[in-house]
Design a protein around this motif. Structure first.
Motif, PDB file in Angstrom:
ATOM      1  N   VAL A  72       0.831  -1.201   0.000  1.00 30.19           N
ATOM      2  CA  VAL A  72       0.000   0.000   0.000  1.00 30.19           C
ATOM      3  C   VAL A  72       0.869   1.256   0.000  1.00 30.19           C
ATOM      4  CG1 VAL A  72      -1.729   1.305   1.292  1.00 30.19           C
ATOM      5  CG2 VAL A  72      -1.854  -1.184   1.195  1.00 30.19           C
ATOM      6  N   ASP A  73       1.931   1.225   0.785  1.00 28.80           N
ATOM      7  CA  ASP A  73       2.811   2.381   0.896  1.00 28.80           C
ATOM      8  C   ASP A  73       4.200   1.908   1.292  1.00 28.80           C
ATOM      9  OD1 ASP A  73       3.580   5.053   0.900  1.00 28.80           O
ATOM     10  OD2 ASP A  73       2.798   5.466   2.908  1.00 28.80           O
ATOM     11  N   ILE A  74       5.187   2.723   0.985  1.00 30.26           N
ATOM     12  CA  ILE A  74       6.560   2.475   1.399  1.00 30.26           C
ATOM     13  C   ILE A  74       7.088   3.778   1.991  1.00 30.26           C
ATOM     14  CG2 ILE A  74       8.908   1.928   0.652  1.00 30.26           C
ATOM     15  CD1 ILE A  74       7.694   0.127  -1.475  1.00 30.26           C
ATOM     16  N   THR A  75       7.565   3.682   3.223  1.00 31.80           N
ATOM     17  CA  THR A  75       8.116   4.860   3.886  1.00 31.80           C
ATOM     18  C   THR A  75       9.556   4.569   4.284  1.00 31.80           C
ATOM     19  OG1 THR A  75       7.235   4.125   6.021  1.00 31.80           O
ATOM     20  CG2 THR A  75       5.881   5.671   4.748  1.00 31.80           C
ATOM     21  N   ILE A  76      10.218   5.611   4.745  1.00 29.71           N
ATOM     22  CA  ILE A  76      11.603   5.483   5.199  1.00 29.71           C
ATOM     23  C   ILE A  76      11.638   5.814   6.678  1.00 29.71           C
ATOM     24  CG2 ILE A  76      13.945   6.414   4.973  1.00 29.71           C
ATOM     25  CD1 ILE A  76      13.140   7.158   2.055  1.00 29.71           C
ATOM     26  N   TRP A  77      12.281   4.959   7.433  1.00 24.88           N
ATOM     27  CA  TRP A  77      12.487   5.204   8.849  1.00 24.88           C
ATOM     28  C   TRP A  77      13.980   5.355   9.066  1.00 24.88           C
ATOM     29  CZ3 TRP A  77      14.769   2.673  13.096  1.00 24.88           C
ATOM     30  CH2 TRP A  77      14.407   3.195  14.342  1.00 24.88           C
ATOM     31  N   GLU A  78      14.369   6.399   9.767  1.00 19.73           N
ATOM     32  CA  GLU A  78      15.790   6.671   9.965  1.00 19.73           C
ATOM     33  C   GLU A  78      16.096   6.853  11.441  1.00 19.73           C
ATOM     34  OE1 GLU A  78      19.255   9.720   8.339  1.00 19.73           O
ATOM     35  OE2 GLU A  78      17.193   9.979   7.675  1.00 19.73           O
ATOM     36  N   PHE A  79      17.188   6.225  11.862  1.00 19.01           N
ATOM     37  CA  PHE A  79      17.667   6.370  13.229  1.00 19.01           C
ATOM     38  C   PHE A  79      19.181   6.435  13.188  1.00 19.01           C
ATOM     39  CE2 PHE A  79      19.076   4.554  17.324  1.00 19.01           C
ATOM     40  CZ  PHE A  79      18.498   5.482  18.164  1.00 19.01           C
ATOM     41  N   ARG A  80      19.720   7.550  13.634  1.00 20.27           N
ATOM     42  CA  ARG A  80      21.174   7.773  13.660  1.00 20.27           C
ATOM     43  C   ARG A  80      21.831   7.472  12.311  1.00 20.27           C
ATOM     44  NH1 ARG A  80      23.231   6.211  19.702  1.00 20.27           N
ATOM     45  NH2 ARG A  80      21.688   7.487  20.732  1.00 20.27           N
ATOM     46  N   LEU A 124       7.354   1.274  16.435  1.00 20.91           N
ATOM     47  CA  LEU A 124       8.466   2.195  16.219  1.00 20.91           C
ATOM     48  C   LEU A 124       8.435   2.846  14.842  1.00 20.91           C
ATOM     49  CD1 LEU A 124      10.970   3.074  17.822  1.00 20.91           C
ATOM     50  CD2 LEU A 124      12.214   1.219  16.727  1.00 20.91           C
ATOM     51  N   THR A 125       8.174   2.040  13.809  1.00 17.99           N
ATOM     52  CA  THR A 125       8.265   2.538  12.426  1.00 17.99           C
ATOM     53  C   THR A 125       6.925   2.899  11.814  1.00 17.99           C
ATOM     54  OG1 THR A 125       8.101   0.334  11.423  1.00 17.99           O
ATOM     55  CG2 THR A 125      10.306   1.114  12.036  1.00 17.99           C
ATOM     56  N   GLY A 126       5.837   2.377  12.365  1.00 22.22           N
ATOM     57  CA  GLY A 126       4.515   2.649  11.822  1.00 22.22           C
ATOM     58  C   GLY A 126       4.157   1.784  10.633  1.00 22.22           C
ATOM     59  N   GLY A 127       4.994   0.825  10.302  1.00 24.80           N
ATOM     60  CA  GLY A 127       4.729  -0.030   9.148  1.00 24.80           C
ATOM     61  C   GLY A 127       4.742  -1.498   9.524  1.00 24.80           C
ATOM     62  N   ASP A 128       4.591  -2.342   8.505  1.00 25.48           N
ATOM     63  CA  ASP A 128       4.479  -3.773   8.739  1.00 25.48           C
ATOM     64  C   ASP A 128       5.816  -4.512   8.679  1.00 25.48           C
ATOM     65  OD1 ASP A 128       1.586  -3.861   8.990  1.00 25.48           O
ATOM     66  OD2 ASP A 128       1.583  -3.281   6.878  1.00 25.48           O
ATOM     67  N   ILE A 132      12.790  -3.133   6.395  1.00 25.00           N
ATOM     68  CA  ILE A 132      13.876  -3.772   5.642  1.00 25.00           C
ATOM     69  C   ILE A 132      15.147  -2.955   5.839  1.00 25.00           C
ATOM     70  CG2 ILE A 132      14.715  -4.445   3.360  1.00 25.00           C
ATOM     71  CD1 ILE A 132      11.775  -4.748   2.528  1.00 25.00           C
ATOM     72  N   SER A 133      16.129  -3.576   6.459  1.00 24.14           N
ATOM     73  CA  SER A 133      17.415  -2.924   6.687  1.00 24.14           C
ATOM     74  C   SER A 133      18.463  -3.553   5.772  1.00 24.14           C
ATOM     75  CB  SER A 133      17.839  -3.103   8.142  1.00 24.14           C
ATOM     76  OG  SER A 133      19.146  -2.615   8.326  1.00 24.14           O
ATOM     77  N   LEU A 134      19.306  -2.727   5.209  1.00 27.04           N
ATOM     78  CA  LEU A 134      20.393  -3.211   4.360  1.00 27.04           C
ATOM     79  C   LEU A 134      21.714  -3.271   5.122  1.00 27.04           C
ATOM     80  CD1 LEU A 134      19.484  -1.281   1.090  1.00 27.04           C
ATOM     81  CD2 LEU A 134      19.057  -3.684   1.626  1.00 27.04           C
ATOM     82  N   THR A 135      21.671  -3.069   6.427  1.00 26.03           N
ATOM     83  CA  THR A 135      22.873  -3.130   7.254  1.00 26.03           C
ATOM     84  C   THR A 135      23.503  -4.513   7.141  1.00 26.03           C
ATOM     85  OG1 THR A 135      21.927  -1.543   8.799  1.00 26.03           O
ATOM     86  CG2 THR A 135      23.764  -2.871   9.611  1.00 26.03           C
ATOM     87  N   GLY A 136      24.799  -4.533   6.902  1.00 26.31           N
ATOM     88  CA  GLY A 136      25.519  -5.794   6.790  1.00 26.31           C
ATOM     89  C   GLY A 136      25.453  -6.431   5.411  1.00 26.31           C
ATOM     90  N   THR A 137      24.858  -5.729   4.457  1.00 23.33           N
ATOM     91  CA  THR A 137      24.773  -6.255   3.095  1.00 23.33           C
ATOM     92  C   THR A 137      25.633  -5.409   2.158  1.00 23.33           C
ATOM     93  OG1 THR A 137      22.919  -4.915   2.284  1.00 23.33           O
ATOM     94  CG2 THR A 137      22.366  -6.911   3.543  1.00 23.33           C
ATOM     95  N   ASP A 138      25.741  -5.887   0.912  1.00 21.43           N
ATOM     96  CA  ASP A 138      26.460  -5.116  -0.108  1.00 21.43           C
ATOM     97  C   ASP A 138      25.524  -4.160  -0.848  1.00 21.43           C
ATOM     98  OD1 ASP A 138      24.976  -6.872  -1.643  1.00 21.43           O
ATOM     99  OD2 ASP A 138      26.698  -7.804  -2.613  1.00 21.43           O
TER     100      ASP A 138
END
Length: 164
Positions: A97-105, A136-140, A143-149
């Motif tokens: 339905v929607d895609i948002t961005i959540w940012e922390f530090r 925390l994020t308001g979504g379902d 998806i974090s890309l931390t630790g990936t290429d």
């Protein structure tokens, strides 16, 4: 990125840095718990044990990922979005339905908002924290890309392409 497909795999070196950070936090936790001598804060040993346990678990997860091979962790394509840390299902675009961005530090996560989230339950550890992540994020699905290429900007470019 291949054509209009974004693929991210675990990065051995990035995960190695995360593993080192986990070891440092475990050592700090053990120090706070008084394992290496007197505790710097009597009565607060439980904080050290909690820290050592939490970051120890995180370290085990990171090391397992380091040696998991070159399998896809995130794939964004014409068929939808696949996120291995959530489940083995690809979520079709018609369910997003929607895609948002959540940012922390300065760490950004892609947050999926689904039409029918109950159709795409998590089969992984991330699902245990789904309620907290949702609050925390308001979504379902975060998806974090931390630790990936993978690169956040590339993932968002492919998402924008399919969301048009």
């Amino acid at each position: 990125m291949i054509g209009q497909t974004f693929i991210a795999r675990y990065s051995f070196w990035r995960l190695g840095l995360l593993a080192l950070a986990a070891v440092a936090f475990v050592a700090l936790g053990l120090f706070l718990a008084g394992v290496f001598g007197s505790t710097p804060r009597p009565g607060g040993e439980w904080v050290g044990w909690l820290s050592a346990g939490f970051f120890g678990l995180c370290g085990i997860i990171v090391v397992r990922r380091m040696f998991s091979g070159g399998s896809e962790v995130v794939r964004i394509s014409a068929t939808g979005i696949y996120f291995k840390s959530w489940s083995e299902q690809t979520i079709p675009w018609s369910e997003v339905v929607d895609i948002t961005i959540w940012e922390f530090r300065r760490q950004k996560s892609i947050v999926l908002h689904l039409r029918h989230p109950d159709r795409y339950p998590s089969t992984r550890l991330l699902g245990i924290m789904a309620g907290a992540n949702r609050a925390l994020t308001g979504g379902d699905i975060p998806i974090s890309l931390t630790g990936t290429d993978g690169r956040f900007a590339e993932a968002m470019a492919v998402i924008s392409y399919y969301r048009r």
